[in-house]
Scaffold this motif. Structure first.
Motif, PDB file in Angstrom:
ATOM      1  N   LEU A   1       1.003  -1.102   0.030  1.00 26.06           N
ATOM      2  CA  LEU A   1       0.157  -0.199  -0.480  1.00 26.06           C
ATOM      3  C   LEU A   1       0.724   1.151   0.094  1.00 26.06           C
ATOM      4  O   LEU A   1       0.786   1.729  -0.334  1.00 26.06           O
TER       5      LEU A   1
ATOM      6  N   LEU B   1      -9.246   1.355  -4.398  1.00 24.96           N
ATOM      7  CA  LEU B   1      -8.119   0.526  -3.975  1.00 24.96           C
ATOM      8  C   LEU B   1      -8.711  -0.556  -4.254  1.00 24.96           C
ATOM      9  O   LEU B   1      -9.519  -1.594  -4.061  1.00 24.96           O
TER      10      LEU B   1
ATOM     11  N   THR C   1      -3.982   0.986  -7.404  1.00 19.75           N
ATOM     12  CA  THR C   1      -4.919   2.597  -6.974  1.00 19.75           C
ATOM     13  C   THR C   1      -5.395   2.783  -8.820  1.00 19.75           C
ATOM     14  O   THR C   1      -5.026   2.749  -9.398  1.00 19.75           O
TER      15      THR C   1
END
Length: 590
Positions: free
Chosen positions: A140, A191, A204
């Motif tokens: 992430l 996401l 993303t």
């Protein structure tokens, strides 16, 4: 028993308790700050908008090595990634709002299904429930940097793991709930977080620009500089030691002292029993494998779940969803959209029940097809290989076939009465495309699978021979339904004046067989019949045709019946009545 190097002290249980005390204090502090300042909201996952362009992507290997000594914590880590990904996949982050890892991912616990995985603590990789989630926070953070998001909170690991993002300074450690990862996108994003067979994928998607490529976001210079410093610091530190491979078995953290499983296994997720599948299961199962099934019918003599649990390390029954399905099924109509919708709901409930009991060390699954799309949607298949017990055509192929039949017979009330949600078709198609093998005795389904097919032999039932009557009735071993070829057979019977014996009820329309000589509701008796004929559009399990073939009755079946190569069976084109008449005439002459 090996001792630690003299310059390193063995961790003690008191040190571990003190660490937990400190962690509790920090968690309390974070909780109070959340009350005073407000916590980022928890966002509900939704369907991924495939129209939105990908702004950034991060990929990382699920199993960086395949060492047997490291299997236990690697498998536990992948299990934890599966569970956490469910809470992140498809969430939307509005422009300018903060994303928090721990606002989305719940506290890891065995009650929630989290397993003992790899956690970096005080220089060692140790077993810990929820361990391995840092691979997700790393990905992430990496994606956030690539997308140019503002990094609000990020903590680097204290040691580097060989092959991890810490070596490049693009890591972000997390520890519930006070060591968090937080970032803020300038524009609305979504996401996409999922596991393939071998990788963790984080993307993303720029929702503000649903057409055309995503505009590259300006880099977060402060975050980039922090990553460079972290990479330099990580390079100067010795690599972290793993409890799995350090050899210090006297340490209470060592996996050998915590009884973690050390060997991969296969989990068999078996629903409705077929004799062909039952034989395959017993021939292929290993001693360490586990069997999940609705009910042990061999023991309780209830239902059609005659799976043999002999030789499995564990067997898990699921009686409550099985009972609910059985009771509700009795109240359903024999045909119609309401029945099909209810059956799909029952499949989903059974799949969810099974999913909760698949062990983390099950790196391979064998799955009944009706459970597959729901397991795929739940992320259960990520990081695993799997085979499928194919009980029918794929839903998309099945519905395409029914669409063609409905065009051919527009007056049929049953051919177009139900179509599944397109999302369900997509889920099954995606899951079947990733399956290692399709296991089936059905020749038509095996042909669709191509080289991935494991073609089983049909089980011929024990049956005393019956002498065909050249002047007898044509046996139609199915209820009166359009998908079974009832319309084709009616035309043929009217044209040639042959007598029919119809085994099942009339579900097509009142008076459907008017103008035909029909014996209806006579069950599956084979005495005095000329041949068994099934010009079906769809036939998943042609048991009565197999019974007729075993009894010596000539069988003429459409390719959709999947009986190619079975002795005594002749394949016919279900729409070619002339050829079918010739074949029936040959049966009469014989």
């Amino acid at each position: 028993m090996e001792s630690p190097p003299p310059d390193e002290r063995m961790p003690t249980r008191w040190q571990s308790l003190f660490f937990l005390f400190k962690a509790t204090c920090f968690r309390g502090r974070r909780w109070l700050l959340g009350i005073l300042r407000g916590n980022p909201p928890t966002r509900r996952p939704g369907p991924v908008d495939a129209r939105a362009p990908v702004g950034a992507e991060s990929r990382s290997a699920l199993y960086p090595n395949r060492l047997a000594a490291e299997f236990a914590l690697q498998a536990g880590k992948v299990q934890n990634l599966r569970l956490a990904a469910r809470h992140l996949h498809g969430i939307t982050i509005p422009a300018g709002e903060v994303f928090s890892f721990w606002a989305q991912v719940p506290r890891p616990s065995t009650r929630r299904g989290f397993a003992a995985g790899r956690e970096l603590r005080e220089g060692c990789v140790i077993p810990s429930v929820g361990g391995g989630l840092c691979q997700l926070s790393n990905a992430l953070y990496d994606a956030a940097l690539k997308a140019g998001f503002e990094i609000v909170e990020r903590h680097a690991h204290s040691r580097r793991l060989p092959g991890s993002m810490a070596e490049a300074g693009r890591d972000a450690t997390v520890f519930w709930n006070y060591v968090d990862l937080r970032f803020r996108p300038a524009d609305e994003v979504q996401l996409e977080v999922f596991l393939t067979r071998d990788e963790l994928v984080v993307r993303t998607r720029a929702l503000a620009a649903r057409t055309g490529p995503a505009s590259p976001a300006p880099p977060d210079d402060d975050a980039a500089r922090a990553s460079e410093k972290a990479a330099a610091r990580a390079a100067s530190e010795p690599p972290a030691e793993s409890c799995e491979t350090c050899g210090v078995t006297s340490c209470f953290r060592n996996p050998g002292a915590t009884s973690l499983p050390q060997k991969a296994l296969t989990a068999w997720l078996a629903d409705a029993w077929w004799p062909e599948f039952g034989r395959y299961l017993q021939e292929r199962r290993a001693a360490q494998d586990v069997l999940l099934m609705p009910l042990d019918s061999k023991r309780w003599r209830l239902g059609n779940y005659r799976w043999d649990a002999t030789g499995f390390a564990r067997c898990r029954q699921h009686p409550w969803p099985t009972l609910r399905r059985a009771l509700a099924s009795r109240r359903l109509a024999a045909q119609g959209a309401a029945r099909q919708r209810a059956l799909l709901r029952f499949d989903e409930a059974m799949a969810q029940s099974f999913a909760r009991h698949i062990p983390a060390e099950a790196t391979h699954l064998v799955i009944s097809q009706n459970l597959l799309p729901y397991l795929h949607r739940g992320g259960v298949l990520g990081g695993r290989t799997y085979d499928v017990f194919m009980q029918r055509l794929p839903l998309r192929a099945l519905q395409d076939t029914l669409d063609r039949a409905a065009v051919r017979w527009p007056d049929s009330p049953t051919l177009a009465d139900f179509r599944a949600d397109p999302a369900l078709l997509d889920l099954e198609s995606e899951a079947l495309a990733e399956a290692r093998a399709w296991i089936t005795p059905h020749a038509a389904i095996a042909n669709l699978a191509g080289p991935r097919a494991i073609k089983l032999d049909w089980e011929l039932p024990p049956q005393a021979a019956v002498n065909p009557d050249p002047e007898g009735a044509i046996f139609f071993p199915a209820p009166t339904l359009g998908r079974k070829g009832a319309w084709e057979l009616r035309e043929f019977a009217r044209q040639h004046g042959v007598r029919l014996r119809v085994a099942g009820p009339n579900l097509e329309a009142p008076g459907f067989w008017d103008g035909c000589e029909v014996e209806q509701g006579t069950g599956f008796a084979l005495d005095g019949v000329r041949a068994a004929v099934l010009p079906a559009w769809v036939e998943n399990q042609p048991r009565q045709l197999l019974r007729a073939a075993a009894a010596g009755i000539p069988v003429f079946a459409a390719p959709a019946c999947g009986l190619a190569g079975v002795p005594g069976v002749t394949e016919i084109d279900s729409l070619d009545e002339v050829r079918m008449a010739d074949l029936i005439g040959a049966g009469r002459a014989g």
